[in-house]
Design a protein around this motif. Structure first.
Motif, short mmCIF file in Angstrom:
data_model
loop_
_atom_site.label_atom_id
_atom_site.label_comp_id
_atom_site.label_asym_id
_atom_site.label_seq_id
_atom_site.Cartn_x
_atom_site.Cartn_y
_atom_site.Cartn_z
N ILE A 1 0.84 -1.20 0.00
CA ILE A 1 0.00 0.00 0.00
C ILE A 1 0.87 1.26 0.00
N ALA A 2 1.88 1.25 0.87
CA ALA A 2 2.77 2.41 0.96
C ALA A 2 3.49 2.65 -0.36
N MET A 3 3.91 1.58 -1.03
CA MET A 3 4.62 1.73 -2.30
C MET A 3 3.69 2.24 -3.39
N ILE A 4 2.51 1.62 -3.52
CA ILE A 4 1.58 2.01 -4.58
C ILE A 4 1.22 3.50 -4.46
N ASN A 5 1.09 3.97 -3.23
CA ASN A 5 0.73 5.37 -3.02
C ASN A 5 1.85 6.33 -3.41
N ARG A 6 3.03 5.79 -3.74
CA ARG A 6 4.15 6.65 -4.13
C ARG A 6 4.57 6.42 -5.58
N LEU A 7 3.76 5.72 -6.34
CA LEU A 7 4.10 5.44 -7.73
C LEU A 7 3.58 6.49 -8.71
N GLY A 8 2.81 7.44 -8.20
CA GLY A 8 2.11 8.38 -9.08
C GLY A 8 2.97 9.14 -10.04
N ASN A 9 4.19 9.55 -9.62
CA ASN A 9 5.02 10.39 -10.50
C ASN A 9 6.15 9.60 -11.15
N ILE A 10 6.03 8.27 -11.18
CA ILE A 10 7.07 7.45 -11.78
C ILE A 10 6.65 6.98 -13.16
N GLU A 11 7.54 7.17 -14.12
CA GLU A 11 7.33 6.69 -15.49
C GLU A 11 8.12 5.40 -15.66
N PHE A 12 7.49 4.37 -16.22
CA PHE A 12 8.13 3.05 -16.32
C PHE A 12 8.58 2.76 -17.75
N SER A 13 9.68 2.02 -17.85
CA SER A 13 10.15 1.55 -19.15
C SER A 13 10.87 0.21 -18.96
N SER A 14 10.94 -0.56 -20.04
CA SER A 14 11.64 -1.85 -19.99
C SER A 14 12.57 -1.95 -21.19
N THR A 15 13.82 -1.56 -20.96
CA THR A 15 14.81 -1.52 -22.03
C THR A 15 16.16 -2.01 -21.51
N ASP A 16 16.86 -2.79 -22.31
CA ASP A 16 18.23 -3.18 -21.97
C ASP A 16 19.07 -1.91 -21.84
N PHE A 17 19.88 -1.82 -20.80
CA PHE A 17 20.65 -0.59 -20.57
C PHE A 17 21.56 -0.26 -21.75
N LEU A 18 21.96 -1.28 -22.52
CA LEU A 18 22.83 -1.05 -23.67
C LEU A 18 22.14 -0.25 -24.77
N TYR A 19 20.82 -0.31 -24.82
CA TYR A 19 20.07 0.32 -25.91
C TYR A 19 19.17 1.45 -25.42
N TYR A 20 19.30 1.83 -24.18
CA TYR A 20 18.49 2.93 -23.65
C TYR A 20 18.98 4.25 -24.24
N ASP A 21 18.07 5.16 -24.48
CA ASP A 21 18.41 6.48 -25.04
C ASP A 21 18.64 7.46 -23.89
N TYR A 22 19.91 7.81 -23.67
CA TYR A 22 20.29 8.68 -22.55
C TYR A 22 20.42 10.14 -22.98
N SER A 23 20.05 10.45 -24.21
CA SER A 23 20.31 11.78 -24.75
C SER A 23 19.59 12.89 -23.99
N PHE A 24 18.50 12.56 -23.29
CA PHE A 24 17.73 13.59 -22.59
C PHE A 24 18.39 14.00 -21.27
N LEU A 25 19.33 13.21 -20.79
CA LEU A 25 19.97 13.52 -19.50
C LEU A 25 20.92 14.70 -19.65
N LYS A 26 20.92 15.55 -18.63
CA LYS A 26 21.77 16.74 -18.67
C LYS A 26 22.40 16.94 -17.30
N ALA A 27 23.29 17.90 -17.21
CA ALA A 27 23.98 18.20 -15.95
C ALA A 27 22.97 18.45 -14.84
N GLY A 28 23.19 17.81 -13.71
CA GLY A 28 22.29 17.96 -12.57
C GLY A 28 21.31 16.83 -12.43
#
Length: 254
Positions: free
Chosen positions: A123-150
């Motif tokens: 229950i505690a976990m589900i109540n904290r999932l609201g702002n989490i976006e999920f994905s299922s990708t091998d880390f080798l093929y994940y697109d990291y281009s959106f990440l920036k400093a900070g």
């Protein structure tokens, strides 16, 4: 925050960030978490309890567990919550699959069940999932281009020198080896050059074996190593023999 190998999402839900992305190569796991978020706590619990009653699951009814597991594996439209319920009554509450992607963890006789502690934690976990976006990708093929400093990346990959169930040759049905280890370190180096903060969970020593790839990489780049001291009485990969100790570490670039 990008949680690259999110597992049960424990770190994501306990780390403050403006936006969370939780990724894991195991699609079945991500489907369960997504279903939790979609249904909410009340509907999720209603389904779990109805399934337990309908399937006559208990700590002692191994046949009921095996029958339910067989039906789940034979189903063409697998319900993610059925897999979660199976896990609740399995040995050590683990997610284990064979090469045919069938759930094959044995029964957790006299120990495993969906108890009140699991219910409250769920229950505690589900109540904290609201702002989490999920994905299922091998880390080798994940697109990291959106990440920036900070931005912040947390990586908790399979541990190269341990024999955990997640490192049994089926990292999301593909094994984890030296090439994966080196590729992950190269990725973290690239993120570091972009000003992205990262934290890497790993094991530097296990049963007398040292992860020299990890230690050499950490020293070369002058990253910080934090030794984790925690009581793992319930985890069978932490032995009582002090000579065979496990040194769990957190490597950070900040």
């Amino acid at each position: 925050m990008l949680d690259l190998f999110c597992g049960g999402c424990d770190v994501s839900i306990n780390t403050p960030a403006h936006k969370h992305i939780a990724n894991d190569i195991n699609l079945y796991l991500i489907q369960i978490l997504s279903q939790f978020k979609y249904l909410g706590a009340e509907k999720t619990l209603a389904y779990i309890y109805a399934t337990i009653e309908d399937r006559q699951l208990s700590k002692d009814n191994e046949q009921a567990y095996i029958s339910f597991r067989n039906e789940y594996n034979a189903s063409k439209t697998k319900n993610p919550l059925d897999l979660y319920v199976l896990m609740c009554y399995s040995f050590n509450y683990q997610f284990r699959f064979n090469s045919a992607h069938q759930y094959n963890n044995p029964f957790g006789r006299a120990r495993s069940s969906f108890n009140h502690v699991m219910r409250d934690n769920l229950i505690a976990m589900i109540n904290r999932l609201g702002n989490i976006e999920f994905s299922s990708t091998d880390f080798l093929y994940y697109d990291y281009s959106f990440l920036k400093a900070g931005d912040f990346v947390y990586a908790d990959p399979p541990y190269l020198i341990t024999c955990g169930s997640y490192n049994d040759g089926k990292r999301g049905f593909r094994g984890w080896g030296i090439d994966d280890e080196i590729a992950l370190y190269a990725l973290l180096d690239e993120l570091n050059r972009k000003g992205v903060k990262f934290a890497l969970s790993n094991v530097s020593v296990h049963k007398g074996e040292k992860n020299t790839i990890l230690s050499d990489w950490r020293k070369k780049n002058k990253y910080h190593m934090h030794h984790i001291r925690f009581n793992y009485d319930n985890c069978n990969y932490h032995t009582e023999n002090k000579k065979n100790k496990t040194d769990e570490v957190l490597i950070t670039n900040y």
